[in-house]
Design an enzyme around this catalytic site. Structure first.
Site, PDB file in Angstrom:
ATOM      1  N   HIS A  62       0.847  -1.195   0.000  1.00  0.00           N
ATOM      2  CA  HIS A  62       0.000   0.000   0.000  1.00  0.00           C
ATOM      3  C   HIS A  62       0.878   1.239   0.000  1.00  0.00           C
ATOM      4  O   HIS A  62       2.107   1.148   0.100  1.00  0.00           O
ATOM      5  CB  HIS A  62      -0.988  -0.012   1.173  1.00  0.00           C
ATOM      6  CG  HIS A  62      -0.401   0.099   2.541  1.00  0.00           C
ATOM      7  ND1 HIS A  62       0.548  -0.761   3.033  1.00  0.00           N
ATOM      8  CD2 HIS A  62      -0.643   0.989   3.548  1.00  0.00           C
ATOM      9  CE1 HIS A  62       0.855  -0.427   4.277  1.00  0.00           C
ATOM     10  NE2 HIS A  62       0.155   0.650   4.607  1.00  0.00           N
ATOM     11  N   HIS A  64       1.263   3.849   2.045  1.00  0.00           N
ATOM     12  CA  HIS A  64       1.784   4.570   3.201  1.00  0.00           C
ATOM     13  C   HIS A  64       3.313   4.543   3.081  1.00  0.00           C
ATOM     14  O   HIS A  64       3.900   3.520   2.716  1.00  0.00           O
ATOM     15  CB  HIS A  64       1.320   3.927   4.518  1.00  0.00           C
ATOM     16  CG  HIS A  64      -0.088   4.320   4.874  1.00  0.00           C
ATOM     17  ND1 HIS A  64      -0.902   3.569   5.680  1.00  0.00           N
ATOM     18  CD2 HIS A  64      -0.818   5.406   4.521  1.00  0.00           C
ATOM     19  CE1 HIS A  64      -2.087   4.175   5.802  1.00  0.00           C
ATOM     20  NE2 HIS A  64      -2.052   5.288   5.105  1.00  0.00           N
ATOM     21  N   ASP A  66       5.868   4.274   4.903  1.00  0.00           N
ATOM     22  CA  ASP A  66       6.750   3.292   5.548  1.00  0.00           C
ATOM     23  C   ASP A  66       6.797   1.969   4.782  1.00  0.00           C
ATOM     24  O   ASP A  66       7.507   1.041   5.177  1.00  0.00           O
ATOM     25  CB  ASP A  66       6.358   3.064   7.026  1.00  0.00           C
ATOM     26  CG  ASP A  66       4.903   2.707   7.233  1.00  0.00           C
ATOM     27  OD1 ASP A  66       4.063   3.120   6.420  1.00  0.00           O
ATOM     28  OD2 ASP A  66       4.601   1.999   8.218  1.00  0.00           O
ATOM     29  N   HIS A  67       6.061   1.897   3.662  1.00  0.00           N
ATOM     30  CA  HIS A  67       6.068   0.663   2.867  1.00  0.00           C
ATOM     31  C   HIS A  67       6.610   0.855   1.451  1.00  0.00           C
ATOM     32  O   HIS A  67       6.812  -0.109   0.733  1.00  0.00           O
ATOM     33  CB  HIS A  67       4.652   0.059   2.811  1.00  0.00           C
ATOM     34  CG  HIS A  67       4.179  -0.339   4.161  1.00  0.00           C
ATOM     35  ND1 HIS A  67       4.213  -1.643   4.621  1.00  0.00           N
ATOM     36  CD2 HIS A  67       3.724   0.411   5.194  1.00  0.00           C
ATOM     37  CE1 HIS A  67       3.780  -1.673   5.860  1.00  0.00           C
ATOM     38  NE2 HIS A  67       3.471  -0.440   6.237  1.00  0.00           N
ATOM     39  N   HIS A 142      -7.451  -1.648   5.876  1.00  0.00           N
ATOM     40  CA  HIS A 142      -6.593  -0.585   6.400  1.00  0.00           C
ATOM     41  C   HIS A 142      -7.171   0.764   5.973  1.00  0.00           C
ATOM     42  O   HIS A 142      -8.213   0.798   5.320  1.00  0.00           O
ATOM     43  CB  HIS A 142      -5.172  -0.814   5.846  1.00  0.00           C
ATOM     44  CG  HIS A 142      -4.098  -0.043   6.514  1.00  0.00           C
ATOM     45  ND1 HIS A 142      -4.039   0.163   7.870  1.00  0.00           N
ATOM     46  CD2 HIS A 142      -2.986   0.577   6.011  1.00  0.00           C
ATOM     47  CE1 HIS A 142      -2.958   0.871   8.157  1.00  0.00           C
ATOM     48  NE2 HIS A 142      -2.311   1.147   7.041  1.00  0.00           N
ATOM     49  N   ASP A 212      -0.157  -3.941   6.636  1.00  0.00           N
ATOM     50  CA  ASP A 212      -0.978  -3.162   7.568  1.00  0.00           C
ATOM     51  C   ASP A 212      -2.461  -3.515   7.433  1.00  0.00           C
ATOM     52  O   ASP A 212      -3.046  -3.440   6.358  1.00  0.00           O
ATOM     53  CB  ASP A 212      -0.795  -1.669   7.309  1.00  0.00           C
ATOM     54  CG  ASP A 212       0.606  -1.203   7.647  1.00  0.00           C
ATOM     55  OD1 ASP A 212       1.454  -2.067   7.910  1.00  0.00           O
ATOM     56  OD2 ASP A 212       0.840   0.012   7.646  1.00  0.00           O
ATOM     57  N   HIS A 270       6.202  -4.853  12.228  1.00  0.00           N
ATOM     58  CA  HIS A 270       5.572  -3.528  12.122  1.00  0.00           C
ATOM     59  C   HIS A 270       5.318  -2.949  13.514  1.00  0.00           C
ATOM     60  O   HIS A 270       4.271  -2.383  13.807  1.00  0.00           O
ATOM     61  CB  HIS A 270       4.260  -3.624  11.323  1.00  0.00           C
ATOM     62  CG  HIS A 270       3.799  -2.313  10.758  1.00  0.00           C
ATOM     63  ND1 HIS A 270       2.861  -1.526  11.376  1.00  0.00           N
ATOM     64  CD2 HIS A 270       4.152  -1.636   9.641  1.00  0.00           C
ATOM     65  CE1 HIS A 270       2.639  -0.440  10.645  1.00  0.00           C
ATOM     66  NE2 HIS A 270       3.420  -0.479   9.586  1.00  0.00           N
TER      67      HIS A 270
HETATM   68 ZN   LIG Z   1       2.905   0.763   7.939  1.00  0.00          ZN
HETATM   69 ZN   LIG Z   2      -0.262   1.664   6.532  1.00  0.00          ZN
END
Ligand SMILES: [Zn+2]
Ligand SMILES: [Zn+2]
Length: 321
Positions: A62, A64, A66-67, A142, A212, A270
């Site tokens: 996805h 976000h 951090d990914h 999510h 997530d 995570h």
């Molecule tokens: Zn994340």
């Molecule tokens: Zn996320």
């Protein structure tokens, strides 16, 4: 046959001085798959001694940061390293626009073709299938469109028991059928059952990456009987409300998914930076599921029919040639 997962980042939200955000490298039957690409993934690949050129498929769960904030840098490095092999990036619809906008603004072009394959997050979807494996995405729950990924080895041919085959005088031209599971009949009409002529191949292994997500029973239905499940566990039970609000899971919820899926092993990751000691995640998950492991950066998780073997890559040499 073994399946090996290298964890490069297991933190949520922001990198810290000693933690990287989500990224994993899965080695399955000599094929390398990069799963999510948080900031710093390139550095972690280097530290894991993983050759960039072995990566031909990248899966982004996805959008976000951090990914996937490490992706544009990695794609750019592939170019600087002179890559010519095509690369496929699987991810949500807007990923292609995001990456190409950055390339355009910086005048970057790549020496290799990039194919963007769009994942959709409403139903499971087969993304890639070969004679060796099948890779699918499955929906997660999510704040934005998110998918998990399921990596499945295919059943291998049976292994020929050559001394027995030779003793019966089986000609080489019949090996193919025997490896496919057929019985063999000699010219004299003697029937030799396949079981006598072959060994069972190693059982195919399956790995599921549940990025997530908040708890949903649906996750378990998509990954039934998986050998290894990575499931995010951002919080412990003390922050269950926060997990609910941010559409993340607790360690307990991850363990319940593992149990409902009939998984063999559960890998938690995570982790929120609010926690100093990740032992709490393991303890809470163990109340619901037997085989719980913590995702540790630069650690390898090697799965085979004998179980799960964990090894630090910083204290032992990588198996890279
Ligand atoms: Zn994340
Ligand atoms: Zn996320």
């Amino acid at each position: 046959m073994a399946l090996e997962l290298v964890v490069m980042g297991a933190a949520s939200a922001t990198p810290t001085s000693n933690q990287y955000t989500t990224s994993q490298l899965l080695k399955m039957r000599e094929h390398y798959f990069l799963i999510d690409c948080g900031e710093g993934t390139q550095k972690q690949l280097r530290r894991s001694k993983i050759k960039f050129s072995r990566i031909n498929h990248i899966f982004i769960s996805h959008l976000h940061g951090d990914h996937f904030f490490g992706l544009v840098g990695l794609l750019s490095s592939f170019h600087l390293l002179g890559r010519t092999t095509p690369l496929t990036v699987y991810g949500p619809p807007k990923l292609k626009d995001l990456i190409l906008a950055q390339f355009r603004a910086s005048g970057t072009f790549t020496s290799y073709p990039i194919h963007f394959a769009v994942t959709q997050h409403k139903v499971p979807q087969v993304l890639l299938e070969t004679d060796d494996y099948t890779i699918s995405s499955f929906p997660l729950k999510h704040r934005i469109a998110t998918t998990g990924f399921l990596f499945e080895e295919k059943e291998q041919q049976r292994k020929l028991n050559k001394p027995v085959a030779d003793a019966y005088g089986v000609p080489v031209c019949d090996y193919h059928w025997i490896k496919d599971g057929k019985d063999w009949t000699s010219e004299e009409g003697q029937l030799v059952p396949n079981k006598e002529l072959t060994f069972d191949p190693p059982a195919p292994l399956r790995y599921a990456f549940a990025s997530d997500t908040m708890y949903t029973h649906d996750t378990a239905t998509y990954i039934q009987g998986v050998d290894l499940l990575y499931h995010e566990s951002t919080f412990c039970e003390d922050k269950a409300k926060r997990a609910q609000e941010t559409m993340h899971s607790t360690a307990k919820e991850a363990a319940i998914v593992a149990k409902e899926a009939g998984a063999t092993h559960l890998l938690l990751g995570h982790f929120s930076a609010r926690y100093r000691d990740f032992g709490q995640f393991k303890e809470e998950a163990l109340e619901w599921f037997d085989s719980v492991w913590l995702a540790k950066e630069l650690h390898s998780y090697r799965l085979s029919s004998k179980g799960l073997k964990v090894e630090s890559l910083t204290t032992s040499p990588s198996d890279e040639k």
